[in-house]
Write a protein that holds these residues in place. Structure first.
Motif, mmCIF file in Angstrom:
data_model
loop_
_atom_site.group_PDB
_atom_site.id
_atom_site.type_symbol
_atom_site.label_atom_id
_atom_site.label_comp_id
_atom_site.label_asym_id
_atom_site.label_seq_id
_atom_site.Cartn_x
_atom_site.Cartn_y
_atom_site.Cartn_z
ATOM 1 N N UNK B 166 -0.080 0.183 1.852
ATOM 2 C CA UNK B 166 1.196 0.121 2.555
ATOM 3 C C UNK B 166 2.050 1.272 1.700
ATOM 4 N N UNK B 167 2.611 2.094 2.574
ATOM 5 C CA UNK B 167 3.853 3.201 2.094
ATOM 6 C C UNK B 167 5.119 2.993 2.660
ATOM 7 N N UNK B 186 2.055 3.358 11.773
ATOM 8 C CA UNK B 186 3.151 2.508 11.649
ATOM 9 C C UNK B 186 3.151 1.087 11.488
ATOM 10 N N UNK B 187 3.774 0.651 10.210
ATOM 11 C CA UNK B 187 3.846 -0.791 10.187
ATOM 12 C C UNK B 187 5.002 -1.361 11.062
ATOM 13 N N UNK B 188 4.425 -2.410 12.030
ATOM 14 C CA UNK B 188 5.143 -2.975 13.060
ATOM 15 C C UNK B 188 5.997 -3.907 12.399
ATOM 16 N N UNK B 241 8.496 -9.324 2.804
ATOM 17 C CA UNK B 241 7.056 -9.789 2.746
ATOM 18 C C UNK B 241 6.198 -8.667 2.384
ATOM 19 N N UNK B 242 6.631 -7.314 2.965
ATOM 20 C CA UNK B 242 5.531 -6.251 2.850
ATOM 21 C C UNK B 242 5.749 -5.970 1.067
ATOM 22 N N UNK B 243 6.743 -5.957 0.563
ATOM 23 C CA UNK B 243 6.793 -5.646 -1.072
ATOM 24 C C UNK B 243 6.232 -6.787 -1.887
ATOM 25 N N UNK B 244 6.578 -8.062 -1.458
ATOM 26 C CA UNK B 244 6.231 -9.303 -2.004
ATOM 27 C C UNK B 244 4.609 -9.659 -1.834
ATOM 28 N N UNK B 248 0.191 -6.392 -2.124
ATOM 29 C CA UNK B 248 -0.649 -6.886 -3.304
ATOM 30 C C UNK B 248 -1.752 -7.555 -2.966
ATOM 31 N N UNK B 249 -1.586 -8.172 -1.750
ATOM 32 C CA UNK B 249 -2.870 -9.300 -1.332
ATOM 33 C C UNK B 249 -4.140 -8.453 -0.944
ATOM 34 N N UNK B 250 -5.152 -9.291 -1.099
ATOM 35 C CA UNK B 250 -6.472 -8.736 -0.793
ATOM 36 C C UNK B 250 -6.752 -9.346 0.641
#
Lengths: 351, 351
Positions: B166-167, B186-188, B241-244, B248-250
């Protein structure tokens, strides 16, 4: 004279609420009310007549509750200032053939009221019992191209000159020449004369108009007056008093001074005479926050907030259901915009 | 998710009436209602939860009368998306531990509804009964610098890719590289997973937040729920949620497509996706007459008329008691303007 429609100030002014009925400066009094208040100081209120369009009777009586309905002369059609003045002169003549008369627009601003009223009093003396016609001339403070000018010749008494010519709105170059010459004054549209003098001038210079009102002379002040006016008025030539009478008459004088006068004829003239913030922005009625803005005039309903960024030299006006944004330098186009708006379907909320 | 305050759209959106509650396009339905309508086609309405701020309960129930009050989850404080989603997951888990879950913003636009709903249905299958986490990625059509991007690696099944990174929002140069590469979407902000999967991700990646909601697990759906949330929610970390989680998730996948999506995040993005007149002007809700105007976006209350002259590249918005005029290219300043407005005395009519 309170019959104008003020389309240059659309949407702040509208057909149903022209400029003279607006509280332009948020003082609590409309321009008409301010004009009435001003003249009431030297003229008995019962001697003040308002000439306007039939459509505005209610708003006039509402704004000037001291008036008797008979003091409102109702035009059934717009015919410019000459028929308006001929009608008023006939009415005044029927009440007092020896009367002197001041004619004044109801939508101008005067900030130096004492000087103005002194000039009016002096002027009334100057035209009383003779055939003098007098206009009020304003000492120009800038080469304005939006006004008519009056060229003065020799001084008759202090600040009163014989008029040499009336001139139409000049171009900028000409306006500068006028101003530098010291001989030219702005034509304020305020006139003083005895009713006998103006009736005689109409008889000579606009005989058709003159005949119409003299024919109805005996009906003035009676219940039959309005019916007669409704009949004869629309048949009058559409012509201004300046063009129809003043430019051709003899014995025309100009009383010159600086009365803090403005005809408030355009947003630009309103801008010029209003208090400005350090960036040259003028806010009327509303609160304004500006960012990178210069030389704008903003007029929103009281209690509204304008937040403006990156605007220079614009008119921003909101009223009722319309918003206008227009470059100050292009404001002569507003009339065209209003015509276009009038062509829209369902235009009743906007015109 | 319907808790945003939408200050970027001031004064059209206000604290008391943020973007998701507005009928942006004059269709008669707000963005929240349109989002609800859309999901109702594939999700039983009683299974739709709205998470929002306490202040908006009344407007939500008014706009969505089909909702039972219990379907509205009320945050006592703003803590970004991670706590919001943790709370919703806990509630859903209490009703059905085997549920799958779609998380969606309520203030985005989707114009290709069929494609979108097909993707959601496919996505729900993809995350059902396993530990997959899925996001919806949008095929970029321009090097947009206002969005986050998702980099895809190998395709798992048609249009579904394993996520590489994710950027954050890129600069223009980087955005062009992203777009040309064909690897970036794009991240929707739309996410799909089973409640078990997201709860387990929270437990691992945001254990403090996870512990707070798991502790209240037995209170979910009871009369004691709100009091518990009022207590624990403000103490949650403010984190997206993106950052947290997602970064980091698999097992994170992206389902890519073109759904006619826009986050309507700025006037500029709204401008880009709206129908334009031949001069590139966009009018929302209102009638507009333009003269010498280019590339403006104008939004006035329904039934109002804007007459604009000599404006290029501006945002013109009026709502309630405020008027905003701002260059499109400077719209990031609107937040600052709103802060300044909030500093005014008697600001309650404007904020």
């Amino acid at each position: 004279m309170a019959g104008g429609i003020g389309s240059r100030f659309w949407p702040y002014s509208r057909n149903s609420r022209p400029k003279q009925f607006l509280d332009f400066f948020g003082t609590g009094r409309s321009l008409l009310q301010m004009t009435f208040d001003r003249f009431s100081k030297i003229v008995p209120p019962e001697n003040i007549l308002i000439v306007s369009n039939k459509a505005y009777l209610d708003i006039i009586l509402e704004q000037l509750p001291l008036l008797n309905k008979k003091q409102v002369l109702l035009e059934p059609a717009r015919r410019n200032t000459a028929p308006c003045i001929a009608y008023a002169a006939e009415r005044i003549y029927s009440q007092n053939p020896d009367a002197v008369m001041v004619v004044a627009p109801s939508d101008h601003l005067i900030t130096k009221e004492d000087e103005f009223l002194n000039a009016i009093s002096r002027g009334l003396e100057f035209v009383s019992g003779n055939s003098n016609m007098l206009t009020l001339g304003i000492t120009p403070n800038r080469p304005e191209t939006g006004y008519g000018y009056i060229q003065a010749s020799k001084m008759t008494e202090e600040n009163i000159y014989k008029v040499k010519t009336f001139t139409e709105k000049p171009n900028l170059e000409m306006a500068k020449v006028f101003m530098d010459s010291g001989e030219f004054y702005w034509n304020s549209g305020v006139f003083l004369w005895s009713v006998k003098t103006i009736k005689s001038a109409f008889r000579k210079l606009l005989p058709d108009i003159s005949a119409k009102f003299e024919e109805g002379s005996l009906l003035m002040g009676t219940d039959a007056e309005q019916a007669y006016i409704d009949e004869c008025f629309p048949a009058c030539q559409n012509i201004s008093i300046d063009y129809g009478v003043m430019e051709k008459a003899q014995n025309v004088y100009v009383l010159c001074g600086d009365f803090g006068w403005s005809d408030l004829g355009t947003w630009g003239s309103l801008y010029d005479m209003s208090a400005k913030d350090p960036d040259g922005n003028v806010s009327l009625n509303c609160k304004t926050l500006t960012y990178g803005c210069k030389d704008n005039i903003i007029c929103l309903p009281k209690g509204k907030l304008a937040v403006l960024q990156g605007l220079e030299g614009y008119i921003v006006v909101e009223a009722d259901k319309s918003l206008l944004i227009c470059r100050k330098e292009d404001e002569q186009s507003i009339r065209q915009f209003v015509n276009d708006v009038a062509m829209l379907e369902d235009n009743k909320d906007y015109i």
